[in-house]
Design a protein around this motif. Sequence first.
Motif, PDB file in Angstrom:
ATOM      1  N   ASN A1489      -6.665 -43.493  79.247  1.00  0.00           N
ATOM      2  CA  ASN A1489      -5.488 -42.857  80.930  1.00  0.00           C
ATOM      3  C   ASN A1489      -7.172 -43.206  81.727  1.00  0.00           C
ATOM      4  OD1 ASN A1489      -3.609 -42.324  80.104  1.00  0.00           O
ATOM      5  ND2 ASN A1489      -3.457 -40.202  80.566  1.00  0.00           N
ATOM      6  N   ARG A1490      -8.180 -42.690  82.121  1.00  0.00           N
ATOM      7  CA  ARG A1490      -9.878 -42.653  83.500  1.00  0.00           C
ATOM      8  C   ARG A1490     -10.040 -44.348  82.277  1.00  0.00           C
ATOM      9  NH1 ARG A1490     -14.714 -41.930  83.352  1.00  0.00           N
ATOM     10  NH2 ARG A1490     -14.780 -41.605  81.283  1.00  0.00           N
ATOM     11  N   LEU A1491      -9.967 -44.302  81.591  1.00  0.00           N
ATOM     12  CA  LEU A1491     -11.086 -45.681  81.046  1.00  0.00           C
ATOM     13  C   LEU A1491      -9.685 -46.907  81.234  1.00  0.00           C
ATOM     14  CD1 LEU A1491     -13.241 -44.085  78.171  1.00  0.00           C
ATOM     15  CD2 LEU A1491     -13.965 -45.530  80.740  1.00  0.00           C
ATOM     16  N   GLU A1492      -8.829 -46.364  81.592  1.00  0.00           N
ATOM     17  CA  GLU A1492      -8.171 -47.476  81.567  1.00  0.00           C
ATOM     18  C   GLU A1492      -8.093 -48.357  82.623  1.00  0.00           C
ATOM     19  OE1 GLU A1492      -3.756 -48.300  79.134  1.00  0.00           O
ATOM     20  OE2 GLU A1492      -3.690 -46.907  80.298  1.00  0.00           O
ATOM     21  N   GLU A1493      -8.041 -47.304  83.705  1.00  0.00           N
ATOM     22  CA  GLU A1493      -7.807 -47.863  84.807  1.00  0.00           C
ATOM     23  C   GLU A1493      -9.249 -48.105  85.235  1.00  0.00           C
ATOM     24  OE1 GLU A1493      -7.801 -43.879  87.266  1.00  0.00           O
ATOM     25  OE2 GLU A1493      -6.203 -43.894  86.474  1.00  0.00           O
ATOM     26  N   LEU A1494     -10.106 -47.768  84.434  1.00  0.00           N
ATOM     27  CA  LEU A1494     -11.602 -49.489  84.686  1.00  0.00           C
ATOM     28  C   LEU A1494     -11.261 -50.633  83.453  1.00  0.00           C
ATOM     29  CD1 LEU A1494     -13.633 -46.003  84.320  1.00  0.00           C
ATOM     30  CD2 LEU A1494     -13.247 -47.215  86.488  1.00  0.00           C
ATOM     31  N   GLY A1495     -10.291 -51.066  83.196  1.00  0.00           N
ATOM     32  CA  GLY A1495      -9.945 -51.655  82.745  1.00  0.00           C
ATOM     33  C   GLY A1495     -10.511 -51.985  81.081  1.00  0.00           C
ATOM     34  N   VAL A1496     -10.303 -50.437  80.434  1.00  0.00           N
ATOM     35  CA  VAL A1496     -10.722 -50.496  79.105  1.00  0.00           C
ATOM     36  C   VAL A1496      -9.928 -50.477  78.308  1.00  0.00           C
ATOM     37  CG1 VAL A1496     -12.077 -49.341  77.536  1.00  0.00           C
ATOM     38  CG2 VAL A1496     -13.042 -49.314  79.770  1.00  0.00           C
ATOM     39  N   LYS A1497      -9.275 -51.086  77.230  1.00  0.00           N
ATOM     40  CA  LYS A1497      -8.536 -51.022  76.257  1.00  0.00           C
ATOM     41  C   LYS A1497      -8.521 -49.369  75.784  1.00  0.00           C
ATOM     42  CE  LYS A1497      -7.388 -56.057  75.227  1.00  0.00           C
ATOM     43  NZ  LYS A1497      -8.317 -56.902  74.263  1.00  0.00           N
ATOM     44  N   ARG A1498      -7.390 -49.472  75.342  1.00  0.00           N
ATOM     45  CA  ARG A1498      -6.827 -47.403  75.285  1.00  0.00           C
ATOM     46  C   ARG A1498      -7.604 -47.551  73.346  1.00  0.00           C
ATOM     47  NH1 ARG A1498      -3.440 -44.642  78.336  1.00  0.00           N
ATOM     48  NH2 ARG A1498      -3.145 -43.171  76.195  1.00  0.00           N
ATOM     49  N   GLN A1499      -7.575 -48.392  72.472  1.00  0.00           N
ATOM     50  CA  GLN A1499      -7.277 -48.601  71.810  1.00  0.00           C
ATOM     51  C   GLN A1499      -9.026 -48.823  71.328  1.00  0.00           C
ATOM     52  OE1 GLN A1499      -6.163 -50.895  72.197  1.00  0.00           O
ATOM     53  NE2 GLN A1499      -6.183 -52.718  71.532  1.00  0.00           N
ATOM     54  N   CYS A1500      -9.893 -48.968  72.915  1.00  0.00           N
ATOM     55  CA  CYS A1500     -11.625 -49.192  72.503  1.00  0.00           C
ATOM     56  C   CYS A1500     -12.515 -48.008  72.948  1.00  0.00           C
ATOM     57  CB  CYS A1500     -11.811 -49.876  73.207  1.00  0.00           C
ATOM     58  SG  CYS A1500     -11.425 -51.858  73.192  1.00  0.00           S
ATOM     59  N   VAL A1501     -11.065 -46.714  73.342  1.00  0.00           N
ATOM     60  CA  VAL A1501     -11.926 -45.320  73.493  1.00  0.00           C
ATOM     61  C   VAL A1501     -12.336 -44.666  71.957  1.00  0.00           C
ATOM     62  CG1 VAL A1501     -11.927 -43.355  74.326  1.00  0.00           C
ATOM     63  CG2 VAL A1501     -10.966 -45.304  75.212  1.00  0.00           C
ATOM     64  N   TRP A1502     -13.703 -43.747  71.803  1.00  0.00           N
ATOM     65  CA  TRP A1502     -13.941 -44.047  70.388  1.00  0.00           C
ATOM     66  C   TRP A1502     -13.354 -42.168  69.853  1.00  0.00           C
ATOM     67  CZ3 TRP A1502     -16.809 -45.248  66.794  1.00  0.00           C
ATOM     68  CH2 TRP A1502     -17.546 -44.578  65.522  1.00  0.00           C
ATOM     69  N   PRO A1503     -12.649 -42.750  68.717  1.00  0.00           N
ATOM     70  CA  PRO A1503     -11.473 -41.871  68.368  1.00  0.00           C
ATOM     71  C   PRO A1503     -12.224 -40.342  67.157  1.00  0.00           C
ATOM     72  CG  PRO A1503     -11.192 -43.235  67.248  1.00  0.00           C
ATOM     73  CD  PRO A1503     -12.540 -43.810  68.475  1.00  0.00           C
ATOM     74  N   PHE A1504     -13.724 -40.316  66.736  1.00  0.00           N
ATOM     75  CA  PHE A1504     -14.446 -39.505  66.206  1.00  0.00           C
ATOM     76  C   PHE A1504     -14.536 -38.357  67.132  1.00  0.00           C
ATOM     77  CE2 PHE A1504     -13.624 -43.558  63.818  1.00  0.00           C
ATOM     78  CZ  PHE A1504     -13.511 -42.825  62.647  1.00  0.00           C
ATOM     79  N   ILE A1505     -14.077 -37.716  66.097  1.00  0.00           N
ATOM     80  CA  ILE A1505     -15.355 -36.041  66.889  1.00  0.00           C
ATOM     81  C   ILE A1505     -15.921 -35.473  65.099  1.00  0.00           C
ATOM     82  CG2 ILE A1505     -13.897 -34.933  68.157  1.00  0.00           C
ATOM     83  CD1 ILE A1505     -13.337 -32.615  66.706  1.00  0.00           C
ATOM     84  N   VAL A1506     -16.555 -35.035  65.141  1.00  0.00           N
ATOM     85  CA  VAL A1506     -17.713 -34.425  64.055  1.00  0.00           C
ATOM     86  C   VAL A1506     -17.778 -33.051  64.007  1.00  0.00           C
ATOM     87  CG1 VAL A1506     -20.322 -33.453  63.250  1.00  0.00           C
ATOM     88  CG2 VAL A1506     -19.708 -35.622  63.907  1.00  0.00           C
ATOM     89  N   VAL A1507     -16.709 -32.433  63.331  1.00  0.00           N
ATOM     90  CA  VAL A1507     -16.333 -30.910  62.782  1.00  0.00           C
ATOM     91  C   VAL A1507     -17.951 -30.033  61.860  1.00  0.00           C
ATOM     92  CG1 VAL A1507     -15.124 -29.144  62.880  1.00  0.00           C
ATOM     93  CG2 VAL A1507     -14.346 -31.080  63.859  1.00  0.00           C
ATOM     94  N   MET A1508     -18.689 -29.576  61.924  1.00  0.00           N
ATOM     95  CA  MET A1508     -19.374 -29.221  60.638  1.00  0.00           C
ATOM     96  C   MET A1508     -19.827 -27.461  61.584  1.00  0.00           C
ATOM     97  SD  MET A1508     -23.087 -30.704  62.668  1.00  0.00           S
ATOM     98  CE  MET A1508     -24.936 -29.401  61.497  1.00  0.00           C
ATOM     99  N   ASP A1509     -19.946 -26.734  60.070  1.00  0.00           N
ATOM    100  CA  ASP A1509     -20.243 -25.363  59.772  1.00  0.00           C
ATOM    101  C   ASP A1509     -21.782 -24.858  60.274  1.00  0.00           C
ATOM    102  OD1 ASP A1509     -17.896 -25.830  58.340  1.00  0.00           O
ATOM    103  OD2 ASP A1509     -19.142 -24.616  56.906  1.00  0.00           O
TER     104      ASP A1509
END
Length: 1815
Positions: A1489-1509
């Motif tokens: 939502n925040r970046l969309e206001e700055l003109g970035v497409k929703r699918q362009c936001v990085w969707p990954f996180i790392v979960v590690m022990d």
Amino acid sequence: MGNSYAGQLKSARFEEALHNSIEASLRCSSVVPRPIFSQLYLDPDQHPFSSADVKPKVEDLDKDLVHRYTQNGSLDFSSNLTVNEMEDDEDDEEMSDSNSPPIPYSQKPAPEGSCTTDGFCQAGKDLRLVSLCMEQIDIPAGFLLVGAKSPNLPEHILVCAVDKRFLPDDHGKNALLGFSGNCIGCGERGFRYFTEFSNHINLKLTTQPKKQKHLKYYLVRSSQGVLSKGPLICWKECRSRQSSATCHSIKPNSSVSSTVTPENGTTNGYKSGFIQTDAANGNSSHGGKSSTSSSTPARPGNYSLSPRPSYASGDQATMFISGPPKKRHRGWYPGSPVPQPGLVVPVPTVRPLSRTESLLSAPVPQTPLTGILQPRPIPAGETVIVPENLLSNSGVRPVILIGYGTLPYFYGNVGDIVVSPLLVNCYKIPQLENKDLEQLGLTGSQLLSVENMILLTIQYLVRLGQHQSRALAESMLTTSEFLKEISYELITGKVSFLASHFKTTSLGDDLDKLLEKMQQRRGDSVVTPFDGDLNECVSVQEAAAMIPTQNLDLDNETFQIYQPQLTVARKLLSQVCAIADSGSQSLDLGHFSKVDFIIIVPRSEVLVQQTLQRIRQSGVLVDLGLEENGTAYQRAEKYVVRLDNEIQTKFEVFMRRVKQNPYTLFVLVHDNSHVELTSVISGSLSLGEPSHGLADRVINCREVLEAFNLLVLQVSSFPYTLQTQQSRISSSNEVHWIQLDSMEDMSCEEKLYFGLNEYSKSLQWGITSPLLRCDETFEKMVNTLLERYPRLHSMVVRCYLLIQQYSEALMALTTMASLRDHSTPETLSIMDDLISSPGKTKSGRGHMLIIRVPSVQLAMLAKERLQEVRDKLGLQYRFEIILGNPASELSVATHFVARLKTWRGNEPEEWIPRTYQDLEGLPCIVILTGKDPLGESFPRSLKYCDLRLIDSSYLTRTALEQEVGLACCYVSKEVIRGPAVALDLSGKEQERATVSENDSDELLIDLERPQSNSSAVTGTSGSIMENGVSSSSTADKSQKQSLTPSFQSPANSVGLDEGVSAGMAGAGETLKQECDSLGAHMASSTTSKPSSSSSSSGPRALLWPGQPIQGCRGLHTALPPIVILSKAAYSLLGSQRGGKLPSSSSLLPHADVAWVSSLRPFLHKDMSSEEQSLYYRQWTSARQHHADYNNQPDPTSGTRTCHPRRLLLTGPPQVGKTGSYLQFLRILFRMLIRLLEVDVYDEGEINTDHCESSEVSQSEGEPWPDIESFSKMPFDVSVHDPKYSLMSLVYTEKLAGVKQEAIKESKVEEPRKRETVSMMLTKYAAYNTFHHCEQCHQYMDFTATSQMSDSTLHAFTFSSSMLGEEVQLYFIIPKSKESHFVFSKQGKHLESMRLPLVSDKNLNAVKSPIFTPSSGRHEHGLLNLFHAMEGISHLHLLVVKEYEMPLYRKYWPNHIMLVLPGMFNNAGVGAARFLIKELSYHNLELERNRLEELGVKRQCVWPFIVVMDDSCVLWNIHSVQEQSSQPTEAGVSSKNVSLKSVLQHIEATPKIVHYAILGIQKWSNKLTSQSLKAPFSRCHVHDFILLNIDLTQNVQYDFNRYFCEDVDFNLRTNSSGLLICRFNNFSLMKKHVQVGGQRDFIIKPKIMVSESLAPILPLQYVCAPDSEHTLLAAPAQFLLEKFLQHASYKLFPKAIHNFKSPVLAIDCYLNIGPEVAICYVSSRPHSSNVNCEGVFFSGLLLYLCDSFVGADLLKKFKFLKGATLCVICQDRSSLRQTIVRLELEDEWQFRLRDEFQTANSSDDKPLYFLTGRHV
């Protein structure tokens, strides 16, 4: 009272008057006592006053006499006023001027072998000006070249270097008395007496040497550089004496000059003992001497032989003396202003000026005598007449000590007396607060007034007889000073009268003639060396050729580390770890991969060799990888350095190694570190003391203090000089030897330590031949001689007597029985034992006797005399006489070396003894010389330690205790258990005892009679010396020993068995000092435990090592040596009254320290060494010449600087400290290696035989998967991670064909030991809190400016559909990490966490935020990713439970924390993963939502996180290497890589947003090229994943779960048709962390009935609802999962080992035991499931099923007859609803008793389940 050698008091009258006065004063109520002296009670001395005796050098040396008295006694004369008034010395020139006859002078003969040529020094170097005029001569600053005239060489001038302070100025004045010069020929420095110097330069004088007569010219250099004769030295006016050395010559200013006569510093004939302070400007001048009024301690004066500063207690004006002292003078001199007899001299009344500082004040109205003393006329009341002949009668000027009140008039020869305030000044006790007094156990009213204290002191001093006063004077001198004094007495021939006295025997015969006669009578033969009587003689050739039997009982030099040494080494190691963990950044152990060391020892050749031997035997050089096995023996020498002049170069080489090897941890061991701990500054002042300041220069130099890779370990048996207020070692860095009595339980030890306390206590054993003795007869003889020779140092007298005693004992025992009565029984029995024991055996072994003679000259004299007597009596093959001089190597006659070699067996031809322990068994006298014993170890054959010379000069704790330390050793247990039995066996003394008159009282033992096995007496021979080089103790060998003394036993004697088992109760109780299993646990890398298990229960004989046994089997006991003390030492060491410490502990601890206050608490008798250390740190202060003196506390904070990397190891002498610190080096190295290693799991994959084959594979070597081909690969549902080896298998079609062998039902809760392997950490590892290094310390810690409060707490709320409520999480964000977040405009409210774009390409960052859930591992979790990420920018969030947050925040202040809500405090890992994923999805939406206001497409936001022990430690990359030779199996090459490179590689995967989860495989040694065949697999991933939170939005982690949450999640993700990809060319190493993590709850009953309950079994985790079952305190879900793991036999009997018929589990995977397979099926529409056609299921598991599970779905599956069902729900009502909704009663039969609940109380919300059978 001045010097009571000379002026004899009419003691009866004086004492009576004094006593009456004191009594009256104590009774009277007024403060002021009445004066008592109206005349001086002095009589002419009884001794003829010969002018040769005018120079009592003892007194000459004692510059701070009165002050030092108290350091050793009970008073504290804390004053720095030099005692030049005490008695002033007369120079001989003045003596002759005053018409005394010239003194005949006989010069001491030059030492043997030295040059005596005129014009050359004794070293043979030319001193003549003609030879040296062109030479460049280096002389020290402050010295001048002068010309001396030799009477034998009138035409030549000899060149000398002389300290110009001892030469006159142009007016012939201001020359200090005395002398200081260097020989410019041989370079010898530090001649302090002109006599000594004139001997050295061969002046060959017939008169008393005088510098005035023989130093004639100054020498000057011409412009051409030629040295030539200059002006005459002007000695004319040298009569006027300076009162002290000139420091800064300040002209007397007017206010003072009226009262001071500059010539001689007297005021109206009254010799001022005070410092005159100029009130106007604070300067003072006193006859050219300046001082300042301050409360700082005094600077060291350079006293007559070595610096001996006194320590001012503070509040008095102190004078700064620089330079050597003057000699003292007696009376006034011609030409000086002496008042005529008959003139009344008013002596000033004391009226101090008021002072501003009120630091110290006495508890009386009058302030101490420190201000200006101004003469004040007093009424002519009492006058005291000074008799004319006072000086000539008494031979010394009396000192009048001011006590209180007005001094009387002195009339007559007032110049013959000295008035001094020293006494009154020493009572200046600081004004104490009530709390201080309480601490001392006093009240204010108990403090005596100063006057009363003075009177009591005087009474005490008066009662001292002549010897005590002599002892007192001698005790004032430092060791160096009294050794110089003795040296002076020998050089100047003052001992000649004494020597001539001893030229005749006690019977009056001429000793030399007598010996000659005996030698002639004997002819060429000598006494047989061994195996024969003293009257058997053989020829010299025969004697030399006699070969003894080889002694098999010799210790074969195996090096063993005993249990106490191990324990202490571990204590040292843990202290080093504590320094590293202290957070002070002073030591980073993770930085080092190697250990290197250097050992610095005092100047003792034997000690160097002994330490080298220990290093070689221990094998430590090879163990530390410093040297190769072959060369280690030779190379050992570079690791031991002696503190001598060569140390500088060796030490520089060492420090270069330290600088060049930053990854090596160096340990500088400073052994015997209490020796010569003087400062460099004081060392530069002291001439002739070569070792002064060397230790300070090395240990405290800047390079050592600053080297981050250098530990300093100071080792000492007498650490008191290191434990002062100025100590550089923190008290927490002291490691003390384990308390020996705390080791009684470890009673399997054969040997116990026998030290000083045991010696003291042994006197209470009541045995006939005690271990500590005082030779009363000898002491009486000494006293007689001391009276006859009052001018000689008592040690000289004692030494001459001792030499005579031993000489006559030898003669008495061999040829002149008539001398027997003239030797003391003690000396006679020692000599008898020494010379007769070799005669009793064919091996010729005997005892060692140590005679301790500190003065080298006396020791050489003793050796020469005893050797001469021995040789003339023909005993030179019977026993050896060895000079133990620290400066030289041992010198042993060749025939004795041959004998030692025979005993030792296999020594090489060139072997010679280098240490005292090498002399094991050699009958010998060792004359041990040198200032201090330096820690040398002695052999087991040491039987006698003669310390009769150690007298009043040794009145400090260190000095006295280190002498007795020579005898300390390890002994057999029964010596301590049954001392009377064990010790009453000293050879000849027993034979004498049997005929002594008190037969019946003595405990005599019949060792001949057969003994029962009940004997408690066991033991081994020998002693574990300083570090436990083991003594041999094998049972079979010792049977060859035989016992000499056979004792007749009176009828009433106690037999050995009864005697010991009776326990000798009294002594046994006091001495339960059993060593901590010495030898039971050997730990030596070089030798295995020898077979000497000497625990056989047979009877053991007790005897000195080396004595034979007659018909007795068993081992012999090591006994402690017998110590013969002087009376003074015996009274201190022998008077132990209860408690652990002997009386010597109350002495001043060391000569280099001073008590801080004379009023202080007692040193408790039972103090441990730790408590003693704290006591000394509080109550002692370093003197000015001490190396720690300049480490003064910070004046503002009061703290002093301790060096953070410095440790102190302290333990009693000879206890084994060397072995302990060598073991410490070894385990330190092992630990560093362990710190560089990590234990990682090394387990091959499981279930590889039934995995789906991937039909579609990609070509090898592809860096990323191709989405098209990858999506066609089937998902492998089998779990391959080895941590799941005890879990239910996931059903696949392939599994149906696998034969399953029966697994034994695993024992309840028995955790399986998982395989691990040790790996070296690399620069890319993840670390826990114990890692510190320069690079990452800012990442870890706050910077100096930031504080904990710099982190801010932010609440973050979102709604979760799964939880059905709002969730509030907390972020803790350090200031430095705020850039990763977005805050509201006001900057207060946290809005979101910034996410990058899919298209971002930044090589210095990773895009995915890293989440690490962690619990119970705030210290051990691997949360430091700095190195793993190569230091680049990354976003790392720790996910912690609320109750653990403070701990994690403390250890990881720079990390962002995500704090779970309190409701999850008891939840499992599922909850953390669930919340991470929910939060991340919510954040992704906010960022879109925040970046969309700055003109970035929703699918362009990085969707990954790392979960590690929190246990992921290392990452690797693998590649397959084709090997042409063996095409069948290619090799695998592995390389360690950073987490950064792994993440950046995976993040660069093409079309990455189409993958749901990406991961890597688990590392194991078994990774083969086969397993890498496919670069990517579609299978389960664990522990380290990249999670696409966008794609997996509708797949949730089960937040209830404790186990297998990832398998459950992976199966649901896959069934949703999402891609899970594993990169096989990367692998993850997981550390085996032993704490925290997913640990099980300790399951206890909710209400504890009793403590000792049997463990609760998993089948008790459930119960029938509403039953009386014990309810448990654990979460319901946890109990359920644990129960299911163990209940498969009960719940699903048909499924056991029946993989064709698995249990059907809908929408969940739960572990129901390894014997059962589970078929996972998703109820979701369009989900992909395993093919179940034709499968008959053996059971059905429904776990919290939702609305997607319906009756229609279940009807699709077929079940075996008798299959079982288990339905699990949140509560009873939903359980019933589920049964009805799913129409289960149609096909399944339920009984009432098949309903269960988890065994929780209802408030803990138990889970309910129902079981049923398929109809």
